[in-house]
Design a protein around this motif. Structure first.
Motif, short mmCIF file in Angstrom:
data_model
loop_
_atom_site.label_atom_id
_atom_site.label_comp_id
_atom_site.label_asym_id
_atom_site.label_seq_id
_atom_site.Cartn_x
_atom_site.Cartn_y
_atom_site.Cartn_z
N GLY A 52 0.84 -1.20 0.00
CA GLY A 52 0.00 0.00 0.00
C GLY A 52 0.87 1.25 0.00
O GLY A 52 2.11 1.16 -0.01
N ALA A 53 0.23 2.42 0.04
CA ALA A 53 0.96 3.69 -0.05
C ALA A 53 2.03 3.80 1.04
O ALA A 53 3.15 4.24 0.78
CB ALA A 53 -0.02 4.85 0.04
N ASP A 54 1.69 3.37 2.27
CA ASP A 54 2.65 3.50 3.38
C ASP A 54 3.88 2.64 3.11
O ASP A 54 5.01 3.11 3.22
CB ASP A 54 2.01 3.06 4.70
CG ASP A 54 1.00 4.09 5.22
OD1 ASP A 54 0.87 5.16 4.59
OD2 ASP A 54 0.37 3.81 6.25
N ASN A 55 3.66 1.38 2.77
CA ASN A 55 4.82 0.50 2.58
C ASN A 55 5.59 0.80 1.30
O ASN A 55 6.80 0.59 1.26
CB ASN A 55 4.39 -0.97 2.65
CG ASN A 55 4.40 -1.45 4.09
OD1 ASN A 55 5.05 -0.83 4.95
ND2 ASN A 55 3.67 -2.50 4.39
N ARG A 56 4.92 1.34 0.30
CA ARG A 56 5.66 1.79 -0.90
C ARG A 56 6.67 2.87 -0.49
O ARG A 56 7.82 2.87 -0.91
CB ARG A 56 4.71 2.33 -1.98
CG ARG A 56 4.03 1.23 -2.80
CD ARG A 56 3.53 1.76 -4.14
NE ARG A 56 2.62 2.89 -4.03
CZ ARG A 56 1.32 2.79 -3.73
NH1 ARG A 56 0.76 1.61 -3.54
NH2 ARG A 56 0.56 3.88 -3.64
N HIS A 57 6.22 3.77 0.38
CA HIS A 57 7.08 4.84 0.89
C HIS A 57 8.27 4.25 1.66
O HIS A 57 9.41 4.65 1.44
CB HIS A 57 6.25 5.76 1.79
CG HIS A 57 7.03 6.85 2.46
ND1 HIS A 57 7.40 8.01 1.82
CD2 HIS A 57 7.52 6.96 3.74
CE1 HIS A 57 8.08 8.78 2.65
NE2 HIS A 57 8.16 8.17 3.82
N TRP A 58 7.99 3.29 2.53
CA TRP A 58 9.07 2.68 3.34
C TRP A 58 10.06 1.95 2.43
O TRP A 58 11.27 1.97 2.70
CB TRP A 58 8.48 1.74 4.40
CG TRP A 58 8.01 2.52 5.61
CD1 TRP A 58 6.94 3.35 5.68
CD2 TRP A 58 8.65 2.57 6.89
NE1 TRP A 58 6.86 3.93 6.93
CE2 TRP A 58 7.89 3.46 7.69
CE3 TRP A 58 9.76 1.96 7.44
CZ2 TRP A 58 8.22 3.74 9.02
CZ3 TRP A 58 10.10 2.24 8.77
CH2 TRP A 58 9.33 3.12 9.54
N ILE A 59 9.57 1.32 1.37
CA ILE A 59 10.46 0.62 0.44
C ILE A 59 11.28 1.65 -0.35
O ILE A 59 12.49 1.53 -0.47
CB ILE A 59 9.64 -0.31 -0.49
CG1 ILE A 59 9.03 -1.46 0.33
CG2 ILE A 59 10.51 -0.86 -1.62
CD1 ILE A 59 7.93 -2.24 -0.38
N GLU A 60 10.59 2.70 -0.84
CA GLU A 60 11.29 3.75 -1.61
C GLU A 60 12.40 4.42 -0.79
O GLU A 60 13.45 4.79 -1.30
CB GLU A 60 10.30 4.83 -2.07
CG GLU A 60 9.55 4.45 -3.34
CD GLU A 60 8.25 5.25 -3.49
OE1 GLU A 60 7.35 4.74 -4.19
OE2 GLU A 60 8.13 6.34 -2.90
N GLN A 61 12.14 4.59 0.51
CA GLN A 61 13.13 5.23 1.39
C GLN A 61 14.29 4.29 1.71
O GLN A 61 15.27 4.71 2.33
CB GLN A 61 12.47 5.68 2.70
CG GLN A 61 11.48 6.83 2.55
CD GLN A 61 12.14 8.13 2.09
OE1 GLN A 61 13.31 8.37 2.35
NE2 GLN A 61 11.39 8.95 1.38
N GLY A 62 14.14 3.00 1.34
CA GLY A 62 15.19 2.02 1.66
C GLY A 62 15.10 1.51 3.09
O GLY A 62 16.03 0.89 3.59
N TRP A 63 13.97 1.74 3.76
CA TRP A 63 13.81 1.31 5.16
C TRP A 63 13.28 -0.12 5.25
O TRP A 63 13.39 -0.77 6.27
CB TRP A 63 12.85 2.25 5.90
CG TRP A 63 13.32 3.67 5.99
CD1 TRP A 63 14.62 4.11 6.03
CD2 TRP A 63 12.51 4.85 6.06
NE1 TRP A 63 14.65 5.47 6.12
CE2 TRP A 63 13.37 5.96 6.15
CE3 TRP A 63 11.13 5.09 6.07
CZ2 TRP A 63 12.92 7.26 6.24
CZ3 TRP A 63 10.66 6.39 6.16
CH2 TRP A 63 11.55 7.47 6.24
N LEU A 64 12.63 -0.58 4.17
CA LEU A 64 12.10 -1.95 4.11
C LEU A 64 12.47 -2.54 2.76
O LEU A 64 12.55 -1.80 1.77
CB LEU A 64 10.56 -1.95 4.21
CG LEU A 64 9.85 -1.89 5.55
CD1 LEU A 64 8.37 -2.09 5.34
CD2 LEU A 64 10.40 -2.91 6.53
#
Ligand SMILES: Cc1cc2nc3c(=O)[nH]c(=O)nc-3n(C[C@H](O)[C@H](O)[C@H](O)COP(=O)(O)O)c2cc1C
Length: 237
Positions: free
Chosen positions: A218-230
């Motif tokens: 979802g939008a939240d986890n896409r953000h976390w993946i894009e930031q390199g955090w997940l």
């Protein structure tokens, strides 16, 4: 030049306004200042549509009012909230703005720019303790990842109309607020605090758990993946 954003939680040119002006004077021209006044500059309550959570903050029906404030906060070295205490808490107009920032909490999509910010909360009441009102703002800023938050509060005691306060009290408020502000003239970015690290760690575990159940992030986890955090399911970062 360093940037400061000042969000004042009342349109009245009274006690909060004069405290805020004294703080600005105390900064001594060390900052380029962007100011917002509530409710004038963000007069909306969150309607609960959740588009910010599920899609993007740009889909918020109030993004025209919210985004300029959020962008100014992202670009600021110093974030200042100045507000009166209303019924022991922060005024509704300030809470309404903070509600709109929920999507930037670490449990959703924090912006890494927040992890080095410094913030100041200026409050005053006629006599009630200021701590609960300040905490409303501290809670939001902490969950957004702001590591350094200083509070400064006053009990007026004499009344609630600036022009009716004694000259002695007015000059005491101005003097003390200016002195407090001087401490921010030469600030550097703050270090990520232990509190922010702990909140980030908890949020990361939560996002990991959610990601396992998601077929597409979802939008939240896409953000976390894009930031390199997940790591994404295909190991993409
Ligand atoms: C709606 C409202 C609620 C308030 N509630 C409190 C309160 O609970 N305790 C308190 O000490 N002062 C209270 N005050 C006084 C404010 O904290 C503040 O001192 C006063 O509004 C003067 O600031 P201003 O000139 O910036 O409006 C209240 C004022 C308003 C208008």
């Amino acid at each position: 030049m360093k940037q400061a954003v000042i969000i004042t939680g009342t349109e009245v040119k009274g006690c909060t306004y004069h405290m805020k002006e004294a703080f600005l004077q105390g900064l001594g021209g060390a900052f380029e200042v962007t100011e917002f006044t509530l409710p004038r500059d963000m007069p909306h309550f969150c309607v609960g549509c959740k588009l910010c959570f599920f899609e993007s903050e740009s889909r918020c029906p109030h993004s025209d009012s919210v985004m300029p404030i959020w962008n100014a906060m992202l670009g600021a070295d110093l974030i200042v909230f100045a507000a009166p205490v209303y019924v022991m808490r922060v005024p509704g107009q300030v809470k309404a703005l903070l509600d709109h920032f929920g999507c930037h909490w670490m449990v959703h999509r924090p912006d890494p720019a927040m992890f080095t910010k410094r913030a100041v909360i200026l409050t005053q009441s006629v006599g009630a303790p200021n701590a609960a009102a300040q905490k409303d703002i501290v809670t939001s800023l902490s969950w957004m990842g702001v590591p350094s938050i200083k509070r400064f509060g006053f009990g007026l005691m004499e009344g609630v109309i600036w022009d009716e306060l004694s000259g002695r009290l007015k000059s005491r408020i101005i003097r003390k607020t200016k002195r407090f502000a001087k401490g921010f003239r030469s600030i550097k970015p703050a270090r990520k605090s232990l509190k922010v690290r702990v909140l980030f760690f908890i949020s990361k575990q939560m996002h990991k758990g959610v990601l396992k159940k998601e077929t597409t992030p979802g939008a939240d986890n896409r953000h976390w993946i894009e930031q390199g955090w997940l790591k994404g399911k295909d190991n993409s970062v």
